[in-house]
Design an enzyme around this catalytic site. Structure first.
Site, PDB file in Angstrom:
ATOM      1  N   LYS A   1       0.819  -1.215   0.000  1.00  0.00           N
ATOM      2  CA  LYS A   1       0.000   0.000   0.000  1.00  0.00           C
ATOM      3  C   LYS A   1       0.852   1.264   0.000  1.00  0.00           C
ATOM      4  CE  LYS A   1      -4.244  -1.984   1.843  1.00  0.00           C
ATOM      5  NZ  LYS A   1      -3.771  -3.362   2.129  1.00  0.00           N
TER       6      LYS A   1
HETATM    7  C1  LIG Z   1      -4.388  -4.494   1.469  1.00  0.00           C
HETATM    8  C2  LIG Z   1      -3.634  -5.774   1.451  1.00  0.00           C
HETATM    9  C3  LIG Z   1      -3.989  -6.843   0.587  1.00  0.00           C
HETATM   10  C4  LIG Z   1      -5.197  -6.781  -0.317  1.00  0.00           C
HETATM   11  O1  LIG Z   1      -5.011  -5.889  -1.384  1.00  0.00           O
HETATM   12  P1  LIG Z   1      -6.289  -5.425  -2.234  1.00  0.00           P
HETATM   13  O2  LIG Z   1      -5.771  -4.403  -3.173  1.00  0.00           O
HETATM   14  O3  LIG Z   1      -7.268  -4.874  -1.249  1.00  0.00           O
HETATM   15  O4  LIG Z   1      -6.810  -6.637  -2.931  1.00  0.00           O
HETATM   16  C5  LIG Z   1      -3.204  -7.978   0.586  1.00  0.00           C
HETATM   17  N1  LIG Z   1      -2.142  -8.102   1.420  1.00  0.00           N
HETATM   18  C6  LIG Z   1      -1.787  -7.124   2.260  1.00  0.00           C
HETATM   19  C7  LIG Z   1      -0.629  -7.328   3.153  1.00  0.00           C
HETATM   20  C8  LIG Z   1      -2.502  -5.922   2.298  1.00  0.00           C
HETATM   21  O5  LIG Z   1      -2.145  -4.950   3.163  1.00  0.00           O
END
Ligand SMILES: *Cc1c(COP(=O)(O)O)cnc(C)c1O
Length: 433
Positions: free
Chosen positions: A107
């Site tokens: 993210k």
């Molecule tokens: C947010 C997140 C996901 C999921 O990603 P999306 O874009 O919501 O599908 C997977 N793994 C981790 C560690 C995350 O923080």
């Protein structure tokens, strides 16, 4: 970039408007009206470019009409300042490590890019904004890190007192500067309710420029396409087709990959892997999209019962189920299967995966077993294993090394402002700020 709402009942907007609005008022999601194709010569020389150069080419094709190339270059170099290496763990199995940013999770790409995009547009208009974000842990730390010291933007993070892990709390409360942490005497829903009420409050909105760092903001989606191209660039010399397996919750990460594909990236197949919150794998299997309450798992960042990017995912295929399933496969795994995978990979290769990465590994494995494909497999690692110590250490039976990013935070002092969950107190605090 021109964007429409997937509900199609409001006028189209440009990128700048979409970034500050976040969501169209008809509750759809903003999507580009057109996805540009990148020229063949870009793919011919992609393996001679740096990650930043690849990211710039992609961003320039998408939003270059609104940000001059020189400005966009500076912005990209600042936002994409850490690598996303592809690591081969065994034949055909390559992990794309997306956790080398400040919060050790993918993210960071979205948060860093979005903050700099906002700051760029704000500077142009000589404006300031106040971002309010409620968090149950992870989003707050990526947003806090991503917006830290970014000009023109103040961020207030609301988190439930005693309801986030010690490390998460440190990540939220030790940044300082333009990032303020409010420790709310309540649960996550109370934090969320305060933020929602603030956006509806006329007096507050008249006095301050409020905005959100919503996870479905288009500015978080754009940079999530960069690293698919970069993975391809790193594997190009092998001369084999590429398959991506994406561990998914809200499906923003997968949508980034699908945008890359629509821009011309050669991909044999995408695999959408989830935990038992398998709404999208169910859709792929049956054509039925049935959201339901989420179930808690060890891959908790993917505990999503109503995946928010689903309308975008199908919009990329003209909302035709048959076209979706031609390119995207689905699969899901329970906690026990995930634990076995983390252990198996560690014992076989020495590589340590977080539980989300474990789910992605399983998806790739199942694909290879079912198809006999000779492709180069890439499974995305969305977080560093040390972020999930309590889960990973017992599985592999060994203490994990803590990366410096986490270590330095653990030693810092927590600074938060304690607050009741009643709105008047919160509002007064904002007005006096
Ligand atoms: C947010 C997140 C996901 C999921 O990603 P999306 O874009 O919501 O599908 C997977 N793994 C981790 C560690 C995350 O923080």
């Amino acid at each position: 970039m021109e964007l429409y709402s997937t509900k199609r009942s409001v006028p189209n907007v440009n990128f700048e408007e979409a970034v500050f609005k976040g969501l169209p008022s008809d509750n759809g999601l903003y999507m580009p009206t057109e996805i540009p194709q990148l020229p063949q010569e870009f793919f011919d020389k992609i393996d001679t470019l740096s990650f930043q150069e690849v990211a710039f080419t992609v961003a320039n094709a998408l939003v270059g009409d609104e940000i001059p190339a020189d400005d966009l270059k500076v912005l990209i170099d600042d936002a994409v300042n850490f690598d996303a290496p592809v690591v081969e763990i065994k034949n055909q199995y390559n992990v794309l490590e997306l956790f080398h940013g400040p919060s050790l999770a993918f993210k960071d790409f979205g948060a860093r890019f979005m903050s700099r995009i906002m700051s760029y547009f704000l500077k142009k208009e000589k404006k300031e904004i106040n971002i309010l974000v409620a968090t149950s842990g992870d989003t707050g730390s990526a947003v806090g890190q991503g917006f830290h010291n970014v000009e023109g933007i103040n961020v207030t993070i609301l988190y439930p007192s005693g309801k986030v892990s010690v490390n998460q709390e440190k990540q939220l409360t030790t940044l300082g500067g333009n990032i303020t942490a409010l420790e709310i005497d309540g649960v996550f829903d109370d934090c969320q309710a305060l933020v929602k009420q603030a956006f509806l409050d006329e007096e507050l909105n008249a006095k301050m420029n409020l905005s959100s760092a919503n996870s479905i903001n288009i500015a978080r989606l754009v940079p999530q396409s960069f690293y698919y191209f970069w993975a391809y660039a790193q594997l190009k010399k092998a001369g084999k087709p590429v398959v991506f397996c994406v561990p998914s919750g809200n499906f923003g990460n997968l949508c980034g990959g699908l945008i890359a594909y629509k821009m011309g990236l050669p991909v044999e197949k995408f695999i959408a892997a989830t935990n038992v919150n398998n709404i999208v794998p169910e859709y792929i299997k049956t054509g039925d999209f049935s959201p339901r309450p989420s179930i808690a798992t060890i891959s908790n960042a993917m505990d999503v019962g109503n995946p928010s990017n689903f309308p975008r995912m199908i919009a990329l295929f003209g909302e035709e189920y048959e076209s979706v399933i031609e390119e995207v496969q689905g699969c899901f795994y329970d906690d026990q299967q995930t634990e076995v995978a983390v252990k198996e990979v560690y014992e076989e290769t020495g590589y340590i995966m977080c539980p989300h990465t474990g789910v992605a590994y399983l998806g790739l494995k199942q694909y290879f077993e079912a198809t006999g494909s000779e492709a180069n497999g890439v499974f995305l690692s969305t977080a560093h294993s040390a972020k999930f110590l309590d889960v990973v250490e017992p599985i592999i039976g060994k203490e994990l090394e803590i990366p410096v990013e986490l270590q330095s935070i653990i030693n810092k002092e927590k600074v938060s402002i304690k607050m009741d969950k009643d709105f008047e107190g919160f509002k007064q605090y904002l007005l006096e700020k």
